[in-house]
Design an enzyme around this catalytic site. Structure first.
Site, PDB file in Angstrom:
ATOM      1  N   GLY A  86       0.519  -1.367   0.126  1.00  0.00           N
ATOM      2  CA  GLY A  86       0.079  -0.464  -0.112  1.00  0.00           C
ATOM      3  C   GLY A  86       0.793   0.982   0.203  1.00  0.00           C
ATOM      4  N   ALA A  93       0.604  -5.110  -8.278  1.00  0.00           N
ATOM      5  CA  ALA A  93       1.346  -5.628  -9.147  1.00  0.00           C
ATOM      6  C   ALA A  93       2.719  -6.625  -9.409  1.00  0.00           C
ATOM      7  CB  ALA A  93       1.064  -4.128 -10.013  1.00  0.00           C
ATOM      8  N   ASP A 135       1.094   0.236 -13.935  1.00  0.00           N
ATOM      9  CA  ASP A 135       1.642  -0.216 -12.665  1.00  0.00           C
ATOM     10  C   ASP A 135       2.267  -1.650 -13.348  1.00  0.00           C
ATOM     11  OD1 ASP A 135       1.358   1.546 -11.420  1.00  0.00           O
ATOM     12  OD2 ASP A 135      -0.431   0.861  -9.731  1.00  0.00           O
TER      13      ASP A 135
HETATM   14  C1  MEV Z   1      -1.230   3.978  -9.024  1.00  0.00           C
HETATM   15  O1  MEV Z   1       0.349   3.206  -7.983  1.00  0.00           O
HETATM   16  C2  MEV Z   1      -1.142   5.568 -10.143  1.00  0.00           C
HETATM   17  C3  MEV Z   1      -2.080   5.297 -10.125  1.00  0.00           C
HETATM   18  O2  MEV Z   1      -2.239   6.658 -11.687  1.00  0.00           O
HETATM   19  C4  MEV Z   1      -3.546   4.053 -10.417  1.00  0.00           C
HETATM   20  C5  MEV Z   1      -3.208   3.209 -12.036  1.00  0.00           C
HETATM   21  O3  MEV Z   1      -2.715   4.391 -12.966  1.00  0.00           O
HETATM   22  O4  MEV Z   1      -3.713   2.642 -11.826  1.00  0.00           O
HETATM   23  C6  MEV Z   1      -2.936   5.716  -9.177  1.00  0.00           C
END
Ligand code: MEV
Length: 309
Positions: A86, A93, A135
């Site tokens: 988190g 991912a 990701d």
């Molecule tokens: C999360 O690591 C990145 C965001 O842009 C979400 C995404 O791209 O899916 C916040």
């Protein structure tokens, strides 16, 4: 490492988003790099339904991802990760891609990039609802990537840059942050502004990079992310502390609401000390080359993270 009788394994690295978070969900450019730490999934044989034997974090989404990617019967799953969960460093991912690779290994083959990409996205949707795909793409490629939703990812070699990743100490919820941003009344314009800065940052990432220009753009990127409500007081404090300690620029990295910020530095040490004074942890990262600086504030393992090119 898993020390039982595993029959298949899969690994994938974590990631750091340099620019374009949130905007990338809505079709703008993002730039991300793979980290040299990640997640390993080990599979063992057992009787009965497939189950998770060990994991840093158990929740229903993890059960669903395992059910989506592994056989329903006969597998015991152990998950080990070097990524804090988190914090915007790609824990879900990396897990998604590692599950795909472990499943392929179970079938006696290597998973292709296309398979990691397609199947990894199945798990990422379970974790995050409406992910852009950046990701798991960077985790599957294991390289630096320019990424725009719906287009082929563009791997590239980043210039030599010294970064410090600063952990705010609390986790963010990517799905909740993405939903909150999408419901802002002026989301379209704000995300377009972030997309423009992301393009500007992307174009600085050449062999002739000017760190001062890049640093200033990172600060601008952070202000725009503050404007869409995804920063926190501690992320802001980390960005300010890094800049006051000599960083050329800094911004939050990932979905926000907690998680990490990243600083561009000439010398990591004053920034590592400033982070430590805030009671947080940090580690240095060398892009585009191997760093011999292995510094970490506040007592955790002194491990340097090196992005792959
Ligand atoms: C999360 O690591 C990145 C965001 O842009 C979400 C995404 O791209 O899916 C916040």
């Amino acid at each position: 490492m898993f020390d039982g009788e595993w029959i298949a394994q899969g690994y994938a690295p974590g990631k750091l988003i340099l620019t374009g978070e949130h905007a990338v969900v809505h079709g703008h450019l993002a730039v991300a790099v793979a980290l040299d730490r990640g997640t390993t999934v080990s599979l063992a044989s057992m009787d009965g339904p497939t189950r998770i034997a060990s994991a840093a974090c158990h929740d229903q989404r993890l059960q669903q991802a395992v059910a989506a990617l592994l056989p329903p019967q006969g597998v015991s799953v152990s998950i080990e990760t070097q990524l804090p969960v988190g914090r915007g460093l790609g824990s879900s991912a990396a897990l998604s891609v590692a599950l795909v690779r472990a499943n392929a290994h179970l079938e006696g083959r290597e998973a292709s990039f296309a398979e990691c990409h397609r199947q990894g996205f199945v798990a990422e949707r379970i974790f995050h609802g409406n992910p852009s795909g950046v990701d798991h793409t960077v985790c599957a490629l294991g390289s630096a990537v320019r990424y725009r939703r719906g287009e082929p990812a563009e791997p590239f070699t980043p210039p030599a840059l010294q970064l410090v990743i600063m952990d705010s100490g609390t986790a963010g919820d990517t799905a909740a942050m993405v939903n909150a941003v999408a419901s802002l009344p002026d989301a379209r314009q704000r995300l377009a502004d972030i997309g423009a800065v992301s393009k500007a940052i992307s174009s600085t990432l050449t062999a002739n990079v000017d760190p001062k220009t890049l640093g200033a753009l990172m600060v601008e990127n952070h202000r725009l992310l503050q404007g869409i409500g995804v920063s926190t007081p501690m992320l802001d404090a980390l960005v300010d502390a890094a800049c006051n300690a000599g960083a050329l620029g800094a911004k939050l990295a990932g979905a926000g609401g907690g998680g990490v910020a990243v600083a561009l530095v000439d010398d990591p040490e004053p920034v590592l000390r400033a982070v430590q004074r805030l009671g947080c942890t940090a580690f240095s990262v060398q892009l585009g080359g191997v760093s011999d600086r292995k510094q970490r504030a506040n007592g955790s393992d002194p491990t340097s993270t090196v992005s792959t090119s």
